[in-house]
Design a protein around this motif. Structure first.
Motif, PDB file in Angstrom:
ATOM      1  N   ILE A 131       0.867  -1.170   0.000  1.00  0.00           N
ATOM      2  CA  ILE A 131       0.000   0.000   0.000  1.00  0.00           C
ATOM      3  C   ILE A 131       0.905   1.220   0.000  1.00  0.00           C
ATOM      4  O   ILE A 131       1.971   1.217   0.630  1.00  0.00           O
ATOM      5  N   THR A 132       0.497   2.268  -0.733  1.00  0.00           N
ATOM      6  CA  THR A 132       1.372   3.410  -0.964  1.00  0.00           C
ATOM      7  C   THR A 132       0.623   4.709  -0.692  1.00  0.00           C
ATOM      8  O   THR A 132      -0.574   4.808  -0.963  1.00  0.00           O
ATOM      9  N   ALA A 133       1.344   5.706  -0.179  1.00  0.00           N
ATOM     10  CA  ALA A 133       0.786   7.037   0.039  1.00  0.00           C
ATOM     11  C   ALA A 133       1.496   8.036  -0.869  1.00  0.00           C
ATOM     12  O   ALA A 133       2.727   7.987  -1.027  1.00  0.00           O
ATOM     13  N   TYR A 134       0.709   8.946  -1.451  1.00  0.00           N
ATOM     14  CA  TYR A 134       1.240   9.966  -2.351  1.00  0.00           C
ATOM     15  C   TYR A 134       0.792  11.344  -1.882  1.00  0.00           C
ATOM     16  O   TYR A 134      -0.316  11.504  -1.352  1.00  0.00           O
ATOM     17  N   ASP A 135       1.637  12.346  -2.097  1.00  0.00           N
ATOM     18  CA  ASP A 135       1.285  13.716  -1.763  1.00  0.00           C
ATOM     19  C   ASP A 135       0.123  14.159  -2.650  1.00  0.00           C
ATOM     20  O   ASP A 135       0.188  14.050  -3.873  1.00  0.00           O
ATOM     21  N   ALA A 136      -0.948  14.665  -2.019  1.00  0.00           N
ATOM     22  CA  ALA A 136      -2.150  15.018  -2.772  1.00  0.00           C
ATOM     23  C   ALA A 136      -1.914  16.165  -3.747  1.00  0.00           C
ATOM     24  O   ALA A 136      -2.576  16.254  -4.783  1.00  0.00           O
ATOM     25  N   ASP A 137      -0.970  17.047  -3.432  1.00  0.00           N
ATOM     26  CA  ASP A 137      -0.719  18.201  -4.296  1.00  0.00           C
ATOM     27  C   ASP A 137       0.119  17.846  -5.512  1.00  0.00           C
ATOM     28  O   ASP A 137      -0.138  18.334  -6.620  1.00  0.00           O
ATOM     29  N   THR A 138       1.118  16.969  -5.319  1.00  0.00           N
ATOM     30  CA  THR A 138       2.106  16.746  -6.375  1.00  0.00           C
ATOM     31  C   THR A 138       2.125  15.337  -6.945  1.00  0.00           C
ATOM     32  O   THR A 138       2.666  15.119  -8.037  1.00  0.00           O
ATOM     33  N   GLY A 139       1.583  14.369  -6.208  1.00  0.00           N
ATOM     34  CA  GLY A 139       1.684  12.980  -6.631  1.00  0.00           C
ATOM     35  C   GLY A 139       2.992  12.321  -6.242  1.00  0.00           C
ATOM     36  O   GLY A 139       3.219  11.145  -6.564  1.00  0.00           O
ATOM     37  N   LYS A 140       3.855  13.017  -5.523  1.00  0.00           N
ATOM     38  CA  LYS A 140       5.120  12.427  -5.096  1.00  0.00           C
ATOM     39  C   LYS A 140       4.878  11.357  -4.038  1.00  0.00           C
ATOM     40  O   LYS A 140       4.089  11.544  -3.120  1.00  0.00           O
ATOM     41  N   GLN A 141       5.578  10.222  -4.170  1.00  0.00           N
ATOM     42  CA  GLN A 141       5.402   9.134  -3.205  1.00  0.00           C
ATOM     43  C   GLN A 141       5.911   9.547  -1.833  1.00  0.00           C
ATOM     44  O   GLN A 141       7.024  10.041  -1.681  1.00  0.00           O
ATOM     45  N   ALA A 142       5.075   9.328  -0.804  1.00  0.00           N
ATOM     46  CA  ALA A 142       5.435   9.654   0.576  1.00  0.00           C
ATOM     47  C   ALA A 142       5.986   8.432   1.306  1.00  0.00           C
ATOM     48  O   ALA A 142       6.962   8.534   2.053  1.00  0.00           O
ATOM     49  N   TRP A 143       5.342   7.286   1.128  1.00  0.00           N
ATOM     50  CA  TRP A 143       5.816   6.051   1.731  1.00  0.00           C
ATOM     51  C   TRP A 143       5.146   4.860   1.064  1.00  0.00           C
ATOM     52  O   TRP A 143       4.142   5.002   0.378  1.00  0.00           O
ATOM     53  N   ARG A 144       5.732   3.692   1.285  1.00  0.00           N
ATOM     54  CA  ARG A 144       5.148   2.432   0.796  1.00  0.00           C
ATOM     55  C   ARG A 144       5.340   1.374   1.867  1.00  0.00           C
ATOM     56  O   ARG A 144       6.445   1.205   2.411  1.00  0.00           O
ATOM     57  N   PHE A 145       4.257   0.655   2.170  1.00  0.00           N
ATOM     58  CA  PHE A 145       4.297  -0.416   3.165  1.00  0.00           C
ATOM     59  C   PHE A 145       4.020  -1.731   2.450  1.00  0.00           C
ATOM     60  O   PHE A 145       2.929  -1.946   1.918  1.00  0.00           O
ATOM     61  N   PHE A 146       5.016  -2.615   2.400  1.00  0.00           N
ATOM     62  CA  PHE A 146       4.822  -3.944   1.822  1.00  0.00           C
ATOM     63  C   PHE A 146       4.138  -4.844   2.847  1.00  0.00           C
ATOM     64  O   PHE A 146       4.388  -4.738   4.052  1.00  0.00           O
ATOM     65  N   THR A 147       3.294  -5.729   2.357  1.00  0.00           N
ATOM     66  CA  THR A 147       2.530  -6.601   3.250  1.00  0.00           C
ATOM     67  C   THR A 147       3.059  -8.026   3.296  1.00  0.00           C
ATOM     68  O   THR A 147       2.690  -8.794   4.185  1.00  0.00           O
ATOM     69  N   VAL A 148       3.894  -8.409   2.327  1.00  0.00           N
ATOM     70  CA  VAL A 148       4.555  -9.714   2.343  1.00  0.00           C
ATOM     71  C   VAL A 148       6.006  -9.503   1.911  1.00  0.00           C
ATOM     72  O   VAL A 148       6.315  -8.553   1.181  1.00  0.00           O
ATOM     73  N   PRO A 149       6.914 -10.359   2.342  1.00  0.00           N
ATOM     74  CA  PRO A 149       8.330 -10.170   2.005  1.00  0.00           C
ATOM     75  C   PRO A 149       8.626 -10.485   0.547  1.00  0.00           C
ATOM     76  O   PRO A 149       7.900 -11.251  -0.102  1.00  0.00           O
ATOM     77  N   ILE A 156      -5.454  -7.753   9.639  1.00  0.00           N
ATOM     78  CA  ILE A 156      -5.672  -6.325   9.825  1.00  0.00           C
ATOM     79  C   ILE A 156      -4.351  -5.747  10.330  1.00  0.00           C
ATOM     80  O   ILE A 156      -3.775  -6.257  11.296  1.00  0.00           O
ATOM     81  N   VAL A 157      -3.868  -4.692   9.682  1.00  0.00           N
ATOM     82  CA  VAL A 157      -2.608  -4.069  10.082  1.00  0.00           C
ATOM     83  C   VAL A 157      -2.863  -2.594  10.371  1.00  0.00           C
ATOM     84  O   VAL A 157      -3.514  -1.896   9.586  1.00  0.00           O
ATOM     85  N   ALA A 158      -2.342  -2.108  11.501  1.00  0.00           N
ATOM     86  CA  ALA A 158      -2.438  -0.698  11.875  1.00  0.00           C
ATOM     87  C   ALA A 158      -1.104  -0.021  11.584  1.00  0.00           C
ATOM     88  O   ALA A 158      -0.051  -0.506  12.016  1.00  0.00           O
ATOM     89  N   ILE A 159      -1.150   1.099  10.836  1.00  0.00           N
ATOM     90  CA  ILE A 159       0.068   1.826  10.482  1.00  0.00           C
ATOM     91  C   ILE A 159      -0.149   3.325  10.679  1.00  0.00           C
ATOM     92  O   ILE A 159      -1.290   3.791  10.794  1.00  0.00           O
ATOM     93  N   ARG A 160       0.927   4.069  10.706  1.00  0.00           N
ATOM     94  CA  ARG A 160       0.862   5.522  10.827  1.00  0.00           C
ATOM     95  C   ARG A 160       0.663   6.129   9.437  1.00  0.00           C
ATOM     96  O   ARG A 160       1.448   5.846   8.527  1.00  0.00           O
ATOM     97  N   PRO A 161      -0.364   6.961   9.273  1.00  0.00           N
ATOM     98  CA  PRO A 161      -0.677   7.457   7.926  1.00  0.00           C
ATOM     99  C   PRO A 161       0.338   8.448   7.372  1.00  0.00           C
ATOM    100  O   PRO A 161       0.400   8.638   6.153  1.00  0.00           O
ATOM    101  N   GLU A 162       1.149   9.087   8.224  1.00  0.00           N
ATOM    102  CA  GLU A 162       2.139  10.042   7.733  1.00  0.00           C
ATOM    103  C   GLU A 162       3.427   9.369   7.282  1.00  0.00           C
ATOM    104  O   GLU A 162       4.113   9.875   6.393  1.00  0.00           O
TER     105      GLU A 162
END
Length: 705
Positions: free
Chosen positions: A209-227, A301-307
């Motif tokens: 799952i990946t987060a992107y900056d809403a203004d620019t589309g730049k990737q903020a972080w990516r969390f892999f769920t399996v190795p 179910i995984v809990a992560i920090r959204p920032e």
């Protein structure tokens, strides 16, 4: 696009006595963190996928109630462009509705009149449908500060100007373009980050799952769920932890699965984003992980920090998943009084058949009980939080077993809702068994092919045997008490794949059905209070909103997706047409739907003779079900969404090789399979389809006699 004044937001005060916020918007989709965090105070709007960050799908609007719901009539409707399955939840902000259809096409409407304000087509190649297990569907958009965000089926995340529909930015979210990764889920926006997962576990991909900056589309972080590849450094401490639960070297070559293809929820107070993680790939753990290991974080179910994407906690519902028991179903947050104490809980009814209540602060299991018939596990152990698996009934890797639930689940992606007035959740539950049979020699089959480690899905070709299987599949609207963990009431349906639910302060539960209706029930006792024809199957979850003090209810309707296409042979109790529409109702509505007769199935004038031996036909059956069945129907039983290959015209038979290998119908979305099927294999598939066409002619002749 017209601008909406504060008058367009005025609604009748809720009888609950809550404060209702009136927001004057100067620009379209003027949604920010403050509005999203207090979305329940703006019941005239539906600003995020589940109505609020808590994903309860409950509205405080009560103008439509148990006493007058039978006065609902159609206010407006709109025919969408593509009839390939409609799964979107509309977003409504300040009198404008934003929604999607098949192949990720985005529409903006005047929410009061249905006038089309703009349309955006991301121009996903129609042949990309082959890259998804379950059709080129889309579950909707997100909005934030004048932008509309959509995940395109081909893996792009796109930002649009909410006023014009023009593209602002676009990013490719894929990590491996040689694999069949897709996006079907709706994005969420938290703290200015657009968050999206991916699909494709059945096709052999790695989840993240990946987060992107809403203004620019730049990737903020990516969390892999399996190795991933164990020869490379782990991407995070969470992946270091996960690696210890996987074995052998096949899992990462096969992808591993664990895709985050649908559900999310956010708690602003705890600042935790909760994600639902999908099934493992291959399904078969004997092949995938040497038959051992919990295989984190599949079915969790995984809990992560959204920032930052930092891991906080997880709860794995189905350790070592080998049944396609995704945990991607609706995640709902609520505060419930349990044993005399108010608990901050997270609730879910995942595929595996158990209803879970967790402490959302730390992932502690509070309770879990069966909400549908379950045979794979006896119970959930409250000390360990793990299922007590009944290996005699559940371990199909050593021989075929009839599973309950099967991979379609006790509850699939269709959203459930929670009503804080009744204290009940409303689940589109289903009875959907399946026979799983091992293929312990499974290897990577290439892009666009099911990667399961089972024998290819198939349905009985004998009419009497198939009828018995069809009768095993039943749906129900289930009202469930999450504190007492018991059924309060239910309504039965003739088949599965009924729509998501919406509950309201008017004491109502709205739901569409697989056999072509939209309905309203009393939330307290389940009495059917209103029904209206939809002229197609309904799968998506409805929403309600208000404009100029008048309440509306919208259903996105249109038959499609994995059950209507792949399992068309189990949908005899529906036989609806795949007509994609937006249907919006209000009290006293007088609009009408056009009279559209059902298509009639006729016997082809000429069917080629069957000249193949049984071995060739059996080979063709397996090849068809593995490569073609998800779209054209396993065992060639069509659900009517794509062409019925048991009724091919003579010219189609003549052109069969040219179509399948040469791409003659690529303009219609039928790709070439020359990269994975030999001429002899294509001929075997053709012979199997000729046999199935003769079967259809015999069935129709018998019915006419």
């Amino acid at each position: 696009m017209s601008k909406f004044s504060a008058a367009a937001m005025l609604v009748l005060a809720s009888s609950l006595g809550y404060t209702v916020t009136v927001h004057a918007a100067s620009t379209p989709a003027a949604v920010d963190a403050e509005r999203l965090q207090s979305a329940a105070q703006e019941p005239a709007n539906w600003m995020t996928h589940g109505g609020t960050y808590q994903e309860q799908r409950f509205s405080r609007l009560d103008q439509i109630d148990q006493d007058n719901v039978d006065e609902l009539g159609l206010a407006w409707s709109y025919r969408l462009d593509i009839d390939r399955g409609v799964e979107a939840t509309p977003i409504v902000v300040d009198g404008v509705m934003y929604t999607t259809g098949a192949f990720s096409v985005v529409y903006a409407f005047d929410a009061k009149t249905g006038e089309l304000l703009w349309k955006y087509d991301p121009e996903v190649a129609r042949t990309a449908a082959r890259d998804g297990c379950c059709g080129p569907v889309n579950r909707g958009v997100a909005v934030w500060k004048g932008k509309v965000f959509v995940g395109a089926f081909d893996g792009r995340l796109i930002a649009l100007d909410a006023d014009t529909g023009n593209e602002v930015w676009s990013v490719n979210t894929l990590i491996d373009e040689e694999r069949s990764q897709t996006i079907t889920g709706a994005p969420r926006v938290v703290k200015g980050r657009v968050i999206i997962g991916n699909g494709g576990a059945e096709m052999g991909v790695r989840g993240y799952i990946t987060a992107y900056d809403a203004d620019t589309g730049k990737q903020a972080w990516r969390f892999f769920t399996v190795p991933g590849d164990p020869s490379k450094p782990a991407e995070s401490e969470a992946m270091e932890m996960a690696r210890k639960t996987w074995f052998g070297d096949k899992y990462w070559k096969q992808g591993g699965g664990g895709t985050v293809w649908d559900s999310m929820a956010y708690d602003p107070e705890l600042d935790l984003l909760y994600i639902g993680v999908g099934n493992a790939s291959l399904w078969n753990r004997q092949v995938r992980s040497e038959g051992k290991g919990d295989n984190l974080f599949v079915a969790s179910i995984v809990a992560i920090r959204p920032e930052t994407g930092e891991y906080v906690w997880h709860y794995q519902q189905t350790p070592g998943d080998q049944w396609d028991f995704t945990s991607t179903q609706t995640i709902t947050l609520a505060d419930l009084k349990i044993d005399g104490k108010t608990r901050q809980v997270l609730m879910q009814a995942p595929k595996n058949g158990f209803y879970y209540v967790l402490d959302r602060t730390n992932g502690e299991l509070i309770s879990a009980e069966k909400y549908v018939p379950v045979t794979w596990a006896k119970r959930i152990d409250m000390k360990t939080g793990r299922p007590v698996v009944d290996l005699d009934k559940a371990d199909w890797t050593k021989g075929p077993k009839l599973m309950m639930p099967g991979p379609l689940g006790g509850h699939n992606w269709m959203p459930m809702s929670f009503n804080p007035q009744t204290g009940l959740v409303y689940i589109p539950a289903q009875i959907a068994p399946a026979l799983l049979e091992p293929d312990n020699e499974a290897t990577w089959q290439g892009r666009g092919t099911l990667q399961l480690g089972t024998k290819p899905p198939a349905l009985p070709e004998d009419a009497e045997a198939r009828a018995q299987v069809v009768d095993m599949y039943r749906g129900k609207l289930l009202a469930w008490d999450p504190v007492a963990q018991r059924e309060v009431w239910s309504q039965d349906y003739p088949t599965i794949w009924n729509g998501g639910t919406l509950s309201t302060a008017g004491g109502l539960v709205f739901q569409g059905t697989a056999n072509g209706e939209v309905r309203a029930y009393a939330a307290d006792d389940g009495e059917l209070l209103w029904r209206s024809p939809a002229n197609t199957g309904v799968m998506a979850g409805p929403v309600t909103y208000a404009v100029d003090g008048e309440q509306y209810v919208t259903f996105m309707v249109g038959w499609g997706g994995i059950f209507p296409t792949g399992f068309g042979g189990l949908a005899d109790n529906t036989r609806v047409e795949p007509r994609a529409r937006v249907l919006t109702y209000k009290l006293g509505g007088t609009a009408t739907l056009p009279d559209e007769p059902k298509r009639k199935l006729t016997i082809a004038a000429s069917i080629p003779p069957l000249d193949a031996d049984e071995k060739t036909i059996a080979k063709g059956r397996d090849l068809f079900n593995m490569h073609c069945g998800a779209c054209h129907g396993f065992s060639a039983y069509s659900g009517g969404v794509v062409p019925n290959l048991r009724n091919m015209a003579p010219q189609t038979h003549n052109d069969f090789l040219h179509i399948v290998a040469g791409g003659a119908l690529i303009g219609n979305g039928m790709p070439s399979f020359a990269d994975r099927l030999s001429k002899d294999q294509i001929n075997a598939i053709h012979q199997y389809l000729i046999k199935r066409q003769h079967d259809l002619a015999d069935e129709m002749s018998a019915n006419d006699s």
